[in-house]
Design a protein around this motif. Sequence first.
Motif, PDB file in Angstrom:
ATOM      1  N   VAL B 308       0.839  -1.195   0.000  1.00  0.00           N
ATOM      2  CA  VAL B 308       0.000   0.000   0.000  1.00  0.00           C
ATOM      3  C   VAL B 308       0.880   1.252   0.000  1.00  0.00           C
ATOM      4  N   HIS B 309       0.504   2.219  -0.826  1.00  0.00           N
ATOM      5  CA  HIS B 309       1.213   3.497  -0.911  1.00  0.00           C
ATOM      6  C   HIS B 309       0.233   4.647  -0.734  1.00  0.00           C
ATOM      7  N   ILE B 310       0.762   5.797  -0.358  1.00  0.00           N
ATOM      8  CA  ILE B 310      -0.048   7.013  -0.271  1.00  0.00           C
ATOM      9  C   ILE B 310       0.737   8.159  -0.892  1.00  0.00           C
ATOM     10  N   TRP B 311       0.016   9.056  -1.547  1.00  0.00           N
ATOM     11  CA  TRP B 311       0.677  10.153  -2.270  1.00  0.00           C
ATOM     12  C   TRP B 311      -0.165  11.411  -2.129  1.00  0.00           C
ATOM     13  N   GLU B 312       0.510  12.504  -1.832  1.00  0.00           N
ATOM     14  CA  GLU B 312      -0.184  13.786  -1.797  1.00  0.00           C
ATOM     15  C   GLU B 312      -0.311  14.269  -3.234  1.00  0.00           C
ATOM     16  N   ILE B 313      -1.535  14.323  -3.707  1.00  0.00           N
ATOM     17  CA  ILE B 313      -1.786  14.625  -5.129  1.00  0.00           C
ATOM     18  C   ILE B 313      -1.198  15.986  -5.496  1.00  0.00           C
ATOM     19  N   THR B 321       4.651   7.650  -0.383  1.00  0.00           N
ATOM     20  CA  THR B 321       5.089   6.943   0.822  1.00  0.00           C
ATOM     21  C   THR B 321       4.541   5.526   0.841  1.00  0.00           C
ATOM     22  N   ARG B 322       5.431   4.588   1.027  1.00  0.00           N
ATOM     23  CA  ARG B 322       5.018   3.197   1.161  1.00  0.00           C
ATOM     24  C   ARG B 322       4.512   2.977   2.586  1.00  0.00           C
ATOM     25  N   MET B 323       3.343   2.343   2.707  1.00  0.00           N
ATOM     26  CA  MET B 323       2.713   2.224   4.023  1.00  0.00           C
ATOM     27  C   MET B 323       2.715   0.801   4.580  1.00  0.00           C
ATOM     28  N   THR B 324       2.896  -0.201   3.739  1.00  0.00           N
ATOM     29  CA  THR B 324       2.944  -1.578   4.254  1.00  0.00           C
ATOM     30  C   THR B 324       4.283  -2.204   3.894  1.00  0.00           C
ATOM     31  N   PHE B 325       4.732  -3.075   4.769  1.00  0.00           N
ATOM     32  CA  PHE B 325       6.033  -3.729   4.585  1.00  0.00           C
ATOM     33  C   PHE B 325       5.862  -5.196   4.957  1.00  0.00           C
ATOM     34  N   HIS B 326       5.320  -5.924   4.022  1.00  0.00           N
ATOM     35  CA  HIS B 326       4.998  -7.326   4.295  1.00  0.00           C
ATOM     36  C   HIS B 326       5.002  -8.075   2.970  1.00  0.00           C
ATOM     37  N   SER B 327       5.547  -9.284   2.968  1.00  0.00           N
ATOM     38  CA  SER B 327       5.651 -10.010   1.703  1.00  0.00           C
ATOM     39  C   SER B 327       4.349 -10.704   1.315  1.00  0.00           C
ATOM     40  N   GLY B 328       3.316 -10.585   2.143  1.00  0.00           N
ATOM     41  CA  GLY B 328       2.000 -11.081   1.743  1.00  0.00           C
ATOM     42  C   GLY B 328       1.376 -10.130   0.734  1.00  0.00           C
ATOM     43  N   ASN B 329       0.135 -10.399   0.384  1.00  0.00           N
ATOM     44  CA  ASN B 329      -0.567  -9.557  -0.590  1.00  0.00           C
ATOM     45  C   ASN B 329      -1.360  -8.472   0.137  1.00  0.00           C
ATOM     46  N   ASP B 330      -1.078  -7.221  -0.168  1.00  0.00           N
ATOM     47  CA  ASP B 330      -1.796  -6.082   0.420  1.00  0.00           C
ATOM     48  C   ASP B 330      -2.459  -5.332  -0.718  1.00  0.00           C
TER      49      ASP B 330
END
Lengths: 363, 344
Positions: B308-313, B321-330
């Motif tokens: 998951v990422h977030i970006w100020e348009i 900004t990357r928000m998750t750090f997991h090798s599963g599927n998000d």
Amino acid sequence: MVKLLRRLPGVLSVGIVLVLMAVSLYPLLDKEMARKEARHRVDQVRTRQVSFGGRWVVSDEWLLAMREHGLASWGNIGGCGASGAATSSGGVKWVGRGVTGGLLDVQCILSQSVFPDGAQQSTFSTRLGTGIGYKWLVAATLPFRYNLESVSVWDEQKEAHLPGFGDIGLEVTRKLGIANAHTATLSLTFPVGAHDAVRKGVVLPQRMQLGAGVVSASGVYEYTRDFDWGPMILGGNVFYSGWENSIDEFPDMGDFRGSGASGYVYAGYMLGPFVPSLGLNLTAKITGDRERDLALSGQPMVMVSPTVALEWSMDWLAVLISLSTQLSLFEGSDPLFGGAGDWAPVFELETWTVGLGVQTSIF
Amino acid sequence: MSSWVKVLCCGLALFWGSCAAISGKPSSGSEQDIDDEDRARMAKVGKQVQGRIVWSSSRIGNHDLFSMNTDGSNQQRITAGEHVDWFPRFSPDGKTVMFCRSKKGWVYERDANMNFKWDVFSVDAAGGNQKKVAENACWGTWIGEQQIMFSRKTQVFVKDLDSGEETLLADSRKVAALGGADLQQPQMSPDGKFLAITLRGSMRETGILNLEKKSWAQTGEGCQINWHPAGGRIYWVNPSGNGGSEVFSVEVKAGQPVKKCDYEEMRFVDIPSRISHEYFPQMSKDAKWLVWAATQRGHDHDIADYEVHIWEIGTDPENCTRMTFHSGNDRWPDIFIPGAVRAQ
């Protein structure tokens, strides 16, 4: 009834070929239906004459073209459907997901072809490819070959073994269309492998040779239609096998490999991490092979190659096993260079090929 | 039948059954280290906007819903079980999350529009109080405090949660231009006049359906089309660009893309990094933030290692900004910002 059962394998073989040929015609039919459907829609909904995408002509034709694109090629993008690399080597073709995401795509294919007369050709082909920008791909292929055949040396049958590198291939691919559903590839093969190997002073037949001895070229166009159940790849290939090569022992009597064209269709079905696929390749040679400047009579001129394969993939590794056979539909001699031009319909087994492929995208 | 034919048939049946028996569901994966730069970026986002992100993750078995603050803190699991829970969408007040749930165990997202595979549920944003809000349905979205919209294969329905009444809004079998296609992720325009839809099945494209005229305007060949909260633009995922996908956006007027624009102008966001296979874009109500998920390898929406990422348009996409750090599927994030006013 007993007679019928005895003929069953042959009837089944013909049936399988007919079914595969029907499958190969489906994309053309589908395309035509899509075109009609799009025309119908355009006629019905005039409001769709919109300006969108400055590069394209704003017209019904543009809308039709957009519809025809279908969806993105599984071989070139990760579009809604899959990813992967729809490349082929030695009769072995990747159809399913493949792998993506690395700086360098590495593809290794081990294939073993067996001819009815017992000759065998084994190839371990390594292909390194990478993308340049969003639209271009380049790749190089280096095959290591091991050929085995019973040859006549001074009136004595000898089993000849010939290992070594084959010809190096370089290819450039351009992705086409907004969804990259189309690709055009130009590939050149450079004569690195031996084309004039001898045994006891006798030049081995060109089927035994590791290379062609001359530069050859081919152009490939592919269209990938992405269905919910899996991809279907429709392609065509025109190949020029180069001019006559030169053999030291016979300076005026080289070997010549015929040129021609082929069309093919492959379809894969998504089944969890597996993608079983079926394919059919139809090849016609415009010119026949010549050996020591002599046209070979009874050589296959039109061939059909049904293929069945199974792919398995994870994010960084894909594996493929495939089985294909080449059947000759027409045989003859070289009609342009002194041959009789006596093409005759046949239905003969030419080769069996078993392939094992591994693909990874590293770094 | 000769014995070899029997053996061949049995072999094929065995092979097919074996393949089908292997479900292909994603692995649970494992936590990944977060470096200082990523922590700093998340903290910065947290200072800029105090909101909540909900998404679907396979990190504990089949997909469940998780939520976190916009600085990555306070991660919570809000659904659990063997079902596949995905496509979470915050209610307008942010108190409830609506989502799709498989009826039984692992089901591919590819089967999103298949009948009798999914239901639409709701759950409190903090977890608990799960309720089935639509039977045999998928792609549930909110169109009001008590009104939702969802798909049933070729049909789109609106449902009033108070009365329980369902109303058929669109049926691709009754609109010639839609050719009976499956209607995926229908999104209603803010003025309620248009539906942005991704077509699958018999057709594969994105476009806008004029609900009054029943006319269709094709907008592209990608998927996951959605409306800018103000209604004057659409955005969708196109299979092109860095990593094989990117988010496009164009201006829309009266349900039609109006502005001539080339490839570069349509590009809304395409992360210039290795993790750049973008999907699942969703804007915040105030149109100031975009959340999505991206992967470096693979494509399958419910299997590949999306993050998951977030970006100020409007800012440089490189600063997303990357928000998750997991090798599963998000996948399929949504964002709720308390007090945010809908963009006009």
